[in-house]
Design a protein around this motif. Structure first.
Motif, short mmCIF file in Angstrom:
data_model
loop_
_atom_site.label_atom_id
_atom_site.label_comp_id
_atom_site.label_asym_id
_atom_site.label_seq_id
_atom_site.Cartn_x
_atom_site.Cartn_y
_atom_site.Cartn_z
N ASN A 120 0.91 -1.13 -0.02
CA ASN A 120 0.05 0.15 -0.04
C ASN A 120 0.78 1.30 0.02
OD1 ASN A 120 -2.59 -1.19 -0.06
ND2 ASN A 120 -2.64 -1.58 1.85
N LYS A 121 1.93 1.18 0.75
CA LYS A 121 2.78 2.36 0.65
C LYS A 121 3.39 2.52 -0.55
CE LYS A 121 4.04 2.34 5.66
NZ LYS A 121 5.02 2.00 6.74
N GLU A 132 1.08 4.06 -2.93
CA GLU A 132 0.82 5.74 -2.43
C GLU A 132 1.88 6.34 -3.18
OE1 GLU A 132 0.29 6.75 1.59
OE2 GLU A 132 -1.17 5.31 2.06
N ASN A 168 1.07 7.03 -6.37
CA ASN A 168 -0.33 7.83 -6.78
C ASN A 168 -1.07 6.84 -7.41
OD1 ASN A 168 0.61 10.40 -5.18
ND2 ASN A 168 1.50 10.91 -7.16
#
Length: 106
Positions: A63-64, A67, A70
């Motif tokens: 998930n990081k 992120e 984007n």
């Protein structure tokens, strides 16, 4: 002493079939006012909890990474240690798209 603190209740079944029958019928309690705020879940062994933690950490890492790119993708752990854990990715619109391989098989 904490007032109004609900404590967990541990249930033990004589057979796996009894447990499966109870868990399969939990959906009948959903939405009933008498059972609001009550949750029922399996108790896992320490090894199973470690496995769940490994998968959760792997999903968090992914998930990081998403992120940083984007991306509109997010990862979640699905399954149980008993029937097999795996990571699935979803779009922010909550559309399931694929299943990642089991890290134990890598």
């Amino acid at each position: 002493m904490m007032p109004n603190k609900n404590r967990p209740i541990k249930l033990e079944f004589n057979t796996e079939e009894e447990k499966v029958k109870v868990f399969n019928n939990l959906r009948n309690l959903k939405g009933k006012n008498d059972y609001i705020g009550i949750s029922i879940k399996e108790d896992y062994t320490s090894n199973e909890r470690k496995l769940i933690k490994q998968f959760s950490e792997r999903a968090e890492t992914k998930n990081k990474e998403e992120e940083e790119k984007n991306s509109n993708i997010f990862w979640r752990v699905r399954g149980t240690p008993k029937n097999g854990l795996h990571l699935k990715w979803f779009t922010k619109a909550n559309q399931q798209t694929t299943i990642a391989p089991n890290p134990q098989s890598m």
